[in-house]
Motif scaffolding. Structure first.
Motif, PDB file in Angstrom:
ATOM      1  N   ALA A 433       0.828  -1.208   0.000  1.00  0.00           N
ATOM      2  CA  ALA A 433       0.000   0.000   0.000  1.00  0.00           C
ATOM      3  C   ALA A 433       0.861   1.258   0.000  1.00  0.00           C
ATOM      4  O   ALA A 433       0.494   2.269  -0.608  1.00  0.00           O
ATOM      5  N   LEU A 436       1.948   1.871  -3.571  1.00  0.00           N
ATOM      6  CA  LEU A 436       0.841   2.396  -4.368  1.00  0.00           C
ATOM      7  C   LEU A 436       0.485   3.819  -3.960  1.00  0.00           C
ATOM      8  O   LEU A 436       0.142   4.658  -4.801  1.00  0.00           O
ATOM      9  N   GLY A 437       0.554   4.104  -2.636  1.00  0.00           N
ATOM     10  CA  GLY A 437       0.236   5.441  -2.174  1.00  0.00           C
ATOM     11  C   GLY A 437       1.209   6.476  -2.681  1.00  0.00           C
ATOM     12  O   GLY A 437       0.823   7.593  -3.077  1.00  0.00           O
ATOM     13  N   LEU A 441      -1.742   5.832  -6.573  1.00  0.00           N
ATOM     14  CA  LEU A 441      -2.747   4.884  -7.031  1.00  0.00           C
ATOM     15  C   LEU A 441      -3.777   4.550  -5.960  1.00  0.00           C
ATOM     16  O   LEU A 441      -4.839   3.999  -6.287  1.00  0.00           O
ATOM     17  N   VAL A 442      -3.471   4.818  -4.691  1.00  0.00           N
ATOM     18  CA  VAL A 442      -4.438   4.622  -3.606  1.00  0.00           C
ATOM     19  C   VAL A 442      -4.390   5.848  -2.697  1.00  0.00           C
ATOM     20  O   VAL A 442      -3.438   6.647  -2.737  1.00  0.00           O
TER      21      VAL A 442
END
Length: 494
Positions: A433, A436-437, A441-442
């Motif tokens: 995560a 991605l962060g 993307l999140v």
């Protein structure tokens, strides 16, 4: 600065003293010593539309200071300790103060956070009034608030008001000076038994300072931490005056000791050994030798060449001068402790200082170097390669079930597998995560942001420290993380 780095590596408990000396030599002593708290100057910078907000610290009660300032300025102050059912009382006092110009002190606002929006609305109403309106606030009105830090406290009140905090002083000398500053000349001259009062007041201030400063020794100081405050001292101060005036011929030490150590301060003490300690202190300090003018009473007899002596001429000015001669750094023997007792507290204070300094550093990378995002991606990728895969708990139980190992050993093994599965899954999920962060993307939640900041500072995030306790930085913690799963796999495969 290089010498401080060497001391940080060898003796973490001495870093705070080195940093203080470094600041004093390079910036000046005024940057190393905390400035005195001047409530009158803060009041003069306010007006009737500005709330004055005390941010409370442990062991600090500003009520006496507000009362004293109101008496000096010949102003009436109405105090309301907030709690269940006190909202109408507080609003009534505010309306009265707005009309008459008196002060209103609403204490412990953190206990009525649900009522804070109404207070915010009332403050906004009278602040919006112009001076020519019929119900405009009186120019002498002041609203005083006190509250412990809380994220639910209204931001609008904080933005409109003057914020102040009175951190508890550090050290015996600073604590005693603060207590003597609470005693005015009029109050100091109330007692008829002047000599006895002056010497017992000095002993009482020393007793209060000892109890406050013993908390720095953690469990070596008290088995249970207690929040002694200035109200305890003020009550005992009045008690000493009453007893000395009521019994001029023979000082009732037994009654004084009982009411101070058992009833007042002892009312907060819940541990039997802590209560015994408080009684030992009061027995040493409240005795005939303490009030004898022919005796130089030593407050810390454990110290050779002790500077802690009750002055013979202990009037207000002389007592303050005598206190200023006390050493700034307290010897552990002054508390009756071993010289090594304060090492744990010094290490904790030094670690807090260094962590605060690191947290204030800018997270900006020089041009041409590795960006913050690239660094996070690289660290997360390396850590994901190091983190072992999670266990197949069902397969472990199937493999261990037929074996002849003792059942308690199997149970412990199953529990360890389940615990490490939770940790390993959390690591894999949060590292992915984080990648991605950083790439956008999140959504980066506050929990994920805390993990990213901790990884950048090479600290173990709190979300990862649930499986087993460790004080190590991130790199050695990761090395230790791999060892238990390998041992568990070896045990399962035997």
């Amino acid at each position: 600065m290089q010498r401080i780095c060497i001391i940080r590596a060898l003796r973490l408990d001495r870093v705070l003293f080195c940093a203080s000396r470094f600041v004093r030599l390079n910036l000046g002593p005024q940057f190393a010593d905390p400035p005195p708290f001047d409530l009158r100057a803060i009041f003069q910078s306010s007006n009737h539309r500005t709330p004055l907000i005390f941010v409370l610290s442990p062991g600090v009660d500003p009520t006496a200071q507000v009362k004293s300032l109101a008496n000096d300025l010949s102003t009436n102050v109405d105090i309301c300790a907030l709690g269940q059912g006190q909202a109408p009382v507080a609003m009534s006092l505010m309306n009265l103060g707005l009309r008459s110009g008196s002060w209103v002190f609403l204490a412990n606002c953190h206990l009525m956070l649900s009522w804070m929006p109404e207070l915010e609305k009332r403050i906004a109403e009278y602040c919006a009034m112009t001076e020519d309106m019929p119900h405009a606030p009186h120019c002498d009105f002041r609203l005083w608030l006190s509250a412990s830090p809380s994220p639910k406290f209204p931001i609008a009140i904080l933005q409109r008001g003057i914020k102040m905090t009175t951190e508890p002083p550090r050290g015996l000398r600073a604590n005693m000076l603060k207590l003597y500053n609470l005693v005015g000349e009029e109050q100091f001259g109330r007692c008829q038994q002047r000599l006895k009062y002056q010497r017992l007041l000095f002993s009482l201030c020393w007793f209060h300072a000892l109890l406050l400063e013993r908390r720095k020794f953690k469990s070596l100081g008290f088995n249970v931490p207690y929040e002694f405050n200035e109200s305890d001292y003020s009550i005992c101060h009045d008690l000493v005056i009453v007893f000395l005036d009521e019994y001029p011929d023979e000082t009732p030490f037994d009654a004084m000791r009982y009411l101070i150590a058992e009833a007042n301060y002892g009312g907060r003490v819940t541990d039997a050994m802590d209560r015994r300690l408080v009684n030992v202190y009061i027995t040493q300090l409240f005795c005939e030798q303490a009030i004898s003018p022919q005796t130089e009473f030593n407050l810390a007899p454990q110290l050779s060449d002790s500077p802690y002596i009750i002055p013979n001429d202990a009037d207000l000015a002389s007592a303050k001068l005598a206190i200023k001669t006390f050493p700034q750094l307290d010897n552990a023997l002054a508390f009756g402790q071993h010289a090594n007792a304060d090492i744990a507290s010094q290490i904790e204070d030094s670690s807090t200082l260094l962590d605060t300094i690191v947290s204030l550093q800018p997270k900006v990378i020089d041009a041409g170097g590795e960006s913050k995002e690239q660094k996070i991606l690289r660290i997360c990728h390396l850590m994901q390669e190091e983190v072992p895969p999670s266990f197949d708990a069902a397969a472990v139980r199937r493999g261990m079930g037929p074996r002849a190992d003792p059942e308690p050993m199997k149970t412990v093994l199953y529990q360890e597998v389940d615990r490490y599965n939770i940790l390993l899954l959390t690591l894999h999920q949060t590292l992915k995560a984080s990648e991605l962060g950083v790439q956008g993307l999140v959504i980066v939640t506050p929990e994920l942001e805390e993990i990213i900041e901790a990884v950048l500072e090479f600290k173990v995030p709190r979300a990862w420290s649930t499986c087993y306790p460790s004080l190590k930085p991130l790199t050695p913690w990761m090395r230790d993380l791999v060892i238990p799963p390998l041992l568990l796999l070896k045990k399962v495969s035997i």
